[in-house]
Design a protein around this motif. Sequence first.
Motif, mmCIF file in Angstrom:
data_model
loop_
_atom_site.group_PDB
_atom_site.id
_atom_site.type_symbol
_atom_site.label_atom_id
_atom_site.label_comp_id
_atom_site.label_asym_id
_atom_site.label_seq_id
_atom_site.Cartn_x
_atom_site.Cartn_y
_atom_site.Cartn_z
ATOM 1 N N LEU A 8 0.836 -1.192 0.000
ATOM 2 C CA LEU A 8 0.000 0.000 0.000
ATOM 3 C C LEU A 8 0.872 1.244 0.000
ATOM 4 O O LEU A 8 1.598 1.495 0.964
ATOM 5 C CB LEU A 8 -0.907 -0.016 1.233
ATOM 6 N N VAL A 9 0.836 2.012 -1.077
ATOM 7 C CA VAL A 9 1.560 3.275 -1.162
ATOM 8 C C VAL A 9 0.602 4.379 -0.739
ATOM 9 O O VAL A 9 -0.452 4.565 -1.347
ATOM 10 C CB VAL A 9 2.070 3.516 -2.599
ATOM 11 N N GLU A 10 0.957 5.113 0.310
ATOM 12 C CA GLU A 10 0.018 6.078 0.891
ATOM 13 C C GLU A 10 0.743 7.312 1.423
ATOM 14 O O GLU A 10 1.930 7.278 1.709
ATOM 15 C CB GLU A 10 -0.766 5.443 2.047
ATOM 16 N N GLN A 11 -0.021 8.402 1.565
ATOM 17 C CA GLN A 11 0.431 9.561 2.326
ATOM 18 C C GLN A 11 -0.366 9.715 3.611
ATOM 19 O O GLN A 11 0.053 10.428 4.516
ATOM 20 C CB GLN A 11 0.287 10.834 1.490
ATOM 21 N N ASN A 12 -1.503 9.040 3.681
ATOM 22 C CA ASN A 12 -2.382 9.126 4.840
ATOM 23 C C ASN A 12 -1.892 8.162 5.927
ATOM 24 O O ASN A 12 -2.024 6.941 5.788
ATOM 25 C CB ASN A 12 -3.810 8.785 4.417
ATOM 26 N N ILE A 13 -1.323 8.694 6.987
ATOM 27 C CA ILE A 13 -0.764 7.866 8.046
ATOM 28 C C ILE A 13 -1.839 7.015 8.706
ATOM 29 O O ILE A 13 -1.627 5.834 9.000
ATOM 30 C CB ILE A 13 -0.055 8.730 9.106
ATOM 31 N N GLY A 14 -3.018 7.603 8.946
ATOM 32 C CA GLY A 14 -4.090 6.871 9.593
ATOM 33 C C GLY A 14 -4.506 5.651 8.800
ATOM 34 O O GLY A 14 -4.710 4.558 9.362
ATOM 35 N N VAL A 15 -4.634 5.802 7.491
ATOM 36 C CA VAL A 15 -5.001 4.674 6.627
ATOM 37 C C VAL A 15 -3.904 3.612 6.656
ATOM 38 O O VAL A 15 -4.162 2.421 6.847
ATOM 39 C CB VAL A 15 -5.239 5.154 5.182
ATOM 40 N N ALA A 16 -2.670 4.043 6.456
ATOM 41 C CA ALA A 16 -1.558 3.097 6.372
ATOM 42 C C ALA A 16 -1.393 2.288 7.650
ATOM 43 O O ALA A 16 -1.207 1.066 7.612
ATOM 44 C CB ALA A 16 -0.269 3.846 6.058
ATOM 45 N N THR A 17 -1.469 2.948 8.798
ATOM 46 C CA THR A 17 -1.234 2.254 10.060
ATOM 47 C C THR A 17 -2.436 1.432 10.500
ATOM 48 O O THR A 17 -2.298 0.536 11.340
ATOM 49 C CB THR A 17 -0.853 3.248 11.176
ATOM 50 N N THR A 18 -3.601 1.695 9.950
ATOM 51 C CA THR A 18 -4.780 0.882 10.247
ATOM 52 C C THR A 18 -4.770 -0.415 9.456
ATOM 53 O O THR A 18 -5.103 -1.487 9.970
ATOM 54 C CB THR A 18 -6.072 1.661 9.940
ATOM 55 N N VAL A 19 -4.374 -0.332 8.199
ATOM 56 C CA VAL A 19 -4.452 -1.483 7.299
ATOM 57 C C VAL A 19 -3.215 -2.375 7.389
ATOM 58 O O VAL A 19 -3.312 -3.599 7.331
ATOM 59 C CB VAL A 19 -4.646 -1.000 5.848
ATOM 60 N N ALA A 20 -2.027 -1.771 7.525
ATOM 61 C CA ALA A 20 -0.772 -2.523 7.412
ATOM 62 C C ALA A 20 -0.248 -3.007 8.756
ATOM 63 O O ALA A 20 -0.500 -2.382 9.791
ATOM 64 C CB ALA A 20 0.283 -1.654 6.736
ATOM 65 N N GLU A 21 0.507 -4.099 8.715
ATOM 66 C CA GLU A 21 1.221 -4.562 9.900
ATOM 67 C C GLU A 21 2.532 -3.798 10.080
ATOM 68 O O GLU A 21 2.948 -3.521 11.195
ATOM 69 C CB GLU A 21 1.539 -6.063 9.791
ATOM 70 N N ASN A 22 3.173 -3.478 8.947
ATOM 71 C CA ASN A 22 4.453 -2.777 8.979
ATOM 72 C C ASN A 22 4.410 -1.618 7.996
ATOM 73 O O ASN A 22 3.668 -1.645 7.002
ATOM 74 C CB ASN A 22 5.605 -3.718 8.619
ATOM 75 N N VAL A 23 5.226 -0.598 8.265
ATOM 76 C CA VAL A 23 5.319 0.548 7.366
ATOM 77 C C VAL A 23 6.784 0.815 7.043
ATOM 78 O O VAL A 23 7.669 0.632 7.879
ATOM 79 C CB VAL A 23 4.676 1.816 7.968
ATOM 80 N N ALA A 24 7.009 1.228 5.806
ATOM 81 C CA ALA A 24 8.336 1.647 5.369
ATOM 82 C C ALA A 24 8.271 3.134 5.060
ATOM 83 O O ALA A 24 7.380 3.582 4.338
ATOM 84 C CB ALA A 24 8.766 0.865 4.138
ATOM 85 N N ILE A 25 9.189 3.902 5.625
ATOM 86 C CA ILE A 25 9.239 5.341 5.392
ATOM 87 C C ILE A 25 10.200 5.606 4.239
ATOM 88 O O ILE A 25 11.376 5.251 4.310
ATOM 89 C CB ILE A 25 9.714 6.098 6.647
#
Length: 241
Positions: A187-204
């Motif tokens: 998931l490529v996103e700018q919305n932190i809320g969306v990314a952290t709700t859907v994903a287990e891990n995030v890459a900055i």
Amino acid sequence: MLEVIDVRASYGAVQAVRGVSFGIERGEVLAILGPNGAGKSTLANVLAGLHKPSGGTVRLSGTVLPRGRATGVARAGLALVPQGRRVFGSCTVAEHMAIARAHARTDALPVDRLLEVFPRLGDRLTVRARQLSGGEQQMLAIVRAVLLGPDVLVMDEPTEGLAPIIVDQLVETLARIGEEDDMSVLLVEQNIGVATTVAENVAIMVNGRIHRLMPAAELAGDRDLQQRLLGVGRHAEDPEE
């Protein structure tokens, strides 16, 4: 499932992606966050075969994906939900589905299963894409990609330009896909809320590189960390502060 190894990509003399490496396990949802110009969409297009990389390797289930060949990438099991939806305005919802099914792999999800996840589209099968709302067009773009039967689904800014209530519905749908289907999602996103709700891990991602890989819950719970990594300020103070 998906291995991205030292991928680089340029536009002429401008290097947009600078040695990006990461991996996604089967069934995992990984979000890539970053500001405009970080190289996120270029990376998504490289993975989908729409932009030929200048270096590096992408493997899906151990097989090296072809460079700059979108059809070969899709056949190998990676599908893209592009930024801006890119649906065919003159085609109906049903025609979009038929086109996708005609090019689907043998392990594609059945249409009935997807219409359970996106019931609004089931009521609009004869409606042309240009007559759909922005949220409905985004749902159609997702369904079109999932109908190909991918092992990995790459989604580029799926919530861009959508009303908050539609974003909430889309987040719920994405979470359901990640939980119920044996499919990996980038998931490529700018919305932190969306990314952290859907994903287990995030890459900055910053300036074409992966700056940090971390658990989504860690980023979601630390606004100071969000500020340091992404430049996100506090839009409103909490009442008790």
